[in-house]
Motif scaffolding. Structure first.
Motif, short mmCIF file in Angstrom:
data_model
loop_
_atom_site.label_atom_id
_atom_site.label_comp_id
_atom_site.label_asym_id
_atom_site.label_seq_id
_atom_site.Cartn_x
_atom_site.Cartn_y
_atom_site.Cartn_z
N LYS A 25 0.87 -1.17 0.00
CA LYS A 25 0.00 0.00 0.00
C LYS A 25 0.90 1.22 0.00
O LYS A 25 1.69 1.42 0.93
N ALA A 26 0.81 2.02 -1.06
CA ALA A 26 1.76 3.13 -1.22
C ALA A 26 1.04 4.36 -1.74
O ALA A 26 0.22 4.27 -2.67
N LYS A 27 1.36 5.51 -1.17
CA LYS A 27 0.82 6.79 -1.61
C LYS A 27 1.75 7.40 -2.66
O LYS A 27 2.97 7.26 -2.58
N TRP A 28 1.15 8.07 -3.63
CA TRP A 28 1.96 8.80 -4.60
C TRP A 28 2.74 9.92 -3.91
O TRP A 28 2.24 10.55 -2.99
N ALA A 29 3.95 10.17 -4.38
CA ALA A 29 4.67 11.35 -3.92
C ALA A 29 3.95 12.61 -4.39
O ALA A 29 3.96 13.64 -3.71
N SER A 30 3.34 12.52 -5.56
CA SER A 30 2.56 13.64 -6.11
C SER A 30 1.16 13.11 -6.44
O SER A 30 0.91 12.63 -7.55
N PRO A 31 0.24 13.17 -5.46
CA PRO A 31 -1.10 12.61 -5.69
C PRO A 31 -1.84 13.35 -6.80
O PRO A 31 -1.59 14.52 -7.08
N PHE A 32 -2.76 12.63 -7.44
CA PHE A 32 -3.67 13.25 -8.40
C PHE A 32 -4.84 13.89 -7.65
O PHE A 32 -5.31 13.35 -6.65
N LYS A 33 -5.31 15.02 -8.13
CA LYS A 33 -6.46 15.67 -7.51
C LYS A 33 -7.73 15.02 -8.04
O LYS A 33 -7.92 14.88 -9.25
N HIS A 34 -8.61 14.64 -7.12
CA HIS A 34 -9.85 13.98 -7.50
C HIS A 34 -10.68 14.85 -8.44
O HIS A 34 -11.36 14.35 -9.34
N ALA A 35 -10.62 16.17 -8.24
CA ALA A 35 -11.42 17.09 -9.06
C ALA A 35 -10.99 17.09 -10.52
O ALA A 35 -11.75 17.51 -11.40
N HIS A 36 -9.76 16.62 -10.80
CA HIS A 36 -9.25 16.62 -12.17
C HIS A 36 -9.54 15.30 -12.89
O HIS A 36 -9.14 15.14 -14.05
N MET A 48 -7.41 10.03 -14.61
CA MET A 48 -6.79 11.04 -13.76
C MET A 48 -5.90 11.96 -14.60
O MET A 48 -5.45 11.58 -15.68
N ARG A 49 -5.62 13.16 -14.05
CA ARG A 49 -4.76 14.09 -14.79
C ARG A 49 -3.99 14.96 -13.82
O ARG A 49 -4.51 15.37 -12.78
N GLN A 50 -2.72 15.22 -14.17
CA GLN A 50 -1.94 16.24 -13.46
C GLN A 50 -0.79 16.69 -14.34
O GLN A 50 -0.29 15.96 -15.21
N ASN A 51 -0.36 17.93 -14.11
CA ASN A 51 0.77 18.51 -14.81
C ASN A 51 1.87 18.73 -13.77
O ASN A 51 1.74 19.56 -12.88
N SER A 52 2.95 17.95 -13.89
CA SER A 52 3.99 18.00 -12.87
C SER A 52 5.30 17.51 -13.47
O SER A 52 5.36 17.10 -14.63
N THR A 53 6.34 17.55 -12.66
CA THR A 53 7.65 17.07 -13.10
C THR A 53 7.79 15.59 -12.75
O THR A 53 7.68 15.20 -11.58
N PHE A 54 8.01 14.77 -13.76
CA PHE A 54 8.25 13.35 -13.59
C PHE A 54 9.47 12.95 -14.40
O PHE A 54 9.90 13.67 -15.31
N ARG A 55 10.02 11.80 -14.08
CA ARG A 55 11.10 11.23 -14.91
C ARG A 55 10.45 10.61 -16.15
O ARG A 55 9.52 9.82 -16.05
#
Length: 438
Positions: A223-234, A253-260
Motif C-alpha cells: 500500500k503506497a501513496k503517490w509522492a505527487s497525488p492526483f487531484k480527484h477534481a481533475h 486522472m490528470r496532473q501537470n507536474s515534473t516526472f522522470r
C-alpha cells in the motif's frame, strides 16, 4: 508466518526449536489443532549477505518476471487481457524450493530464475531483498514466506536451517492426509491474512489433496501513496483505445507536474514508445508506465527484454509532463506450470524430480511439484496503489527539464511495473489492455 516489513532479522537468531535435535518434524495432533511451527537452529549471528549477490538476484528477478509476462501473454487469450503478477513473490517461493533440488531439477530452476548462484546463496539474497524497504507513513510493504508440511514428514536439518537464515521462517505442520480440505483452508487463510484480505483461496481443492506433502507460499502486500497525488477534481471520463478498436470512456486522472520521462522509436523494439515514472511517497518505490504507440502494443511487448527495459529506465530524466492515466483495479489468477514449462522447467514436475536435498532420514518417498499458482490484485487511483499477491508451490510424491510540458495521454494499452528504485527489483509487473475490466 513471517512478516518482514520491518527489516528486523533479530528473530531469525532466536529460533523456537532449540529442542529439535533431529531433522524430523513432530507435528500437531491433527489438522483440527493449531499448526506447530518447527524451526532449525541457527547461529546467534547470521552471516551477512554479499551485496553483489543481492544485486544479481534483483536483476535476475526482473528478467524472470519479463519471461513470465511473455509466457502468459503468449497464450491464446493472454495478449488481450489485463495481467498483473509478482516476480519477487514467485521468485521467493521458488527460492524456498531451490535449496532442496538436485541435479537437472536444480539446474532447470536456476536457469529459469536467471541465477548462477548456489541455491543457498540465492535464498539468502532473495530473503535480504524482501527485507530491504522498511515501512513509512506513506508505504506498507509486507512479505511473508511459509512452508506447510505433512505431520511427521521428515525434512533435512540443513534445509530447515536455510529457511531460517534466509527467510526467518519455520515449518507449519498439518495433516494433509487426514483432512486435506481443512489443511487447505489454513494455508489459504494465512495468505489471506498476510495480504490484508486481498488474496483469497490461493489453492483450490484439486491442488491440495491427501497426497500433498509440502505447500510453500509467499504473500506480498503493498500500500503506497503517490509522492505527487492526483487531484480527484481533475478526474474525468476520457476515451481509452482498446486492442479491438473500441473506445469506451474510462475514469481518467490528470496532473501537470515534473516526472522522470523518456521516449524513443525504431531500433530493436521497432515501435515508438513513451515512458514515465511515478514515485511513491517513501522514495524507494516507483511505478513505471511504458506506453507504445497506438497499434504497436503487441509487437512492442513481445520484443521487450530485460536489456531493453534497462535502457528505457536508464534513459529516464526529469521533464514537465501533462499526464493522463486511467484508474484501474483488477485481479489475475494464473496456473504457472505451463509458463514454467515455457521457461524450460520440466524435471521438477515429473518423476525425474530430485528434491532429495530437503528430505530428512527415514523416508524413501520422492517428491515432485504438482502445482505452481499465483493470484495478484492491483488498484491504482488518485491517492496511490494497493497491490497484493499470493504465490504457492505444492509438492506431492513422485514416481535539465524544458519549460514546455510533454503530453502523455495514456489512452491505449500499456505496460507497468512497480520496482525498487535502488535495487531495480520488480515487485509487480503487468499490462493494462482495458482499465474497465475486472
Amino acid at each position: 508466518m513471517t512478516n518482514r516489513s520491518s527489516g528486523n532479522r533479530r528473530g531469525a537468531a532466536l529460533l523456537l526449536s532449540a529442542t529439535l535435535a533431529a531433522p524430523l518434524l513432530t507435528g500437531c495432533g491433527g489438522s483440527g489443532a493449531a499448526p506447530v511451527v518447527v524451526r532449525a537452529s541457527a547461529p546467534a549471528t547470521l552471516t551477512p549477505v554479499d551485496p553483489a549477490q543481492v544485486t544479481a538476484v534483483s536483476s535476475a528477478t526482473s528478467a524472470f518476471g519479463l519471461d513470465l509476462l511473455h509466457a502468459l501473454a503468449g497464450t491464446p487469450d493472454g495478449a488481450s487481457r489485463n495481467l498483473v503478477l509478482s516476480p519477487s513473490g514467485l521468485a521467493a517461493a521458488l527460492a524456498m524450493v531451490l535449496p532442496g533440488a538436485r541435479g537437472a531439477t536444480a539446474d532447470e530452476l536456476a536457469k529459469a530464475l536467471h541465477t548462477g548462484l548456489t541455491p543457498q546463496q540465492y535464498a539468502l539474497a532473495a530473503g535480504a531483498l524482501d527485507r530491504r524497504i522498511p515501512p513509512t507513513d506513506g508505504l506498507t510493504l509486507r512479505q511473508a514466506d511459509d512452508l506447510w508440511a505433512q505431520q511427521g514428514f521428515p525434512l533435512a536439518q540443513a534445509y530447515l536451517a536455510t529457511l531460517a537464515a534466509a527467510f526467518d521462517t519455520g515449518v507449519h505442520t498439518t495433516d494433509f492426509k487426514k483432512d486435506p480440505d481443512g489443511s487447505r483452508r489454513k494455508v489459504n487463510q494465512a495468505v489471506e491474512k498476510a495480504t490484508d484480505g486481498r488474496i483469497k483461496d490461493l489453492f483450490n481443492e484439486k491442488q491440495i489433496t491427501k497426497d500433498t506433502r509440502l505447500a510453500l507460499t509467499d504473500a506480498l502486500y503493498l500500500k503506497a501513496k503517490w509522492a505527487s497525488p492526483f487531484k480527484h477534481a481533475h478526474t474525468s471520463d476520457q476515451p481509452f483505445h482498446r486492442l479491438d478498436g473500441s473506445t469506451p470512456a474510462v475514469s481518467t486522472m490528470r496532473q501537470n507536474s515534473t516526472f522522470r520521462y523518456a521516449e524513443g522509436s525504431g531500433g530493436i523494439l521497432g515501435e515508438p514508445w513513451q515512458a514515465v515514472e511515478l514515485p511513491y511517497a517513501d522514495g524507494g518505490l516507483a511505478m513505471d508506465l511504458i506506453v507504445p504507440a497506438q497499434g504497436g502494443f503487441a509487437a512492442f511487448s513481445k520484443a521487450l527484454d530485460q536489456a531493453q527495459l534497462d535502457r528505457i529506465l536508464g534513459g529516464l530524466g526529469d521533464r514537465q509532463i501533462d499526464l493522463t492515466l486511467p484508474k484501474f483495479h483488477f485481479d489475475t489468477s494464473n496456473d504457472l506450470v505451463p509458463a514454467l514449462h515455457v521457461l524450460g522447467v520440466h524435471a521438477a514436475f515429473d518423476n525425474r524430480a530430485d528434491f532429495t536435498g530437503l528430505l530428512g532420514p527415514g523416508t524413501s518417498e520422492r517428491l515432485k511439484v504438482s502445482a505452481v499458482v499465483q493470484k495478484a490484485t492491483i488498484q491504482v487511483d488518485e491517492d496511490g496503489t494497493v497491490a497484493a499477491a499470493g504465490s504457492g508451490v505444492v509438492m506431492v510424491p513422485a514416481a535539465g527539464a524544458p519549460t514546455k510540458a510533454v503530453q502523455l495521454r495514456i489512452d491505449r494499452p500499456f505496460l507497468f511495473l512497480i520496482r525498487d528504485t535502488t535495487s531495480g527489483r520488480s515487485v509487480f509487473l503487468g499490462q493494462v489492455t482495458d482499465p474497465q475490466a475486472r
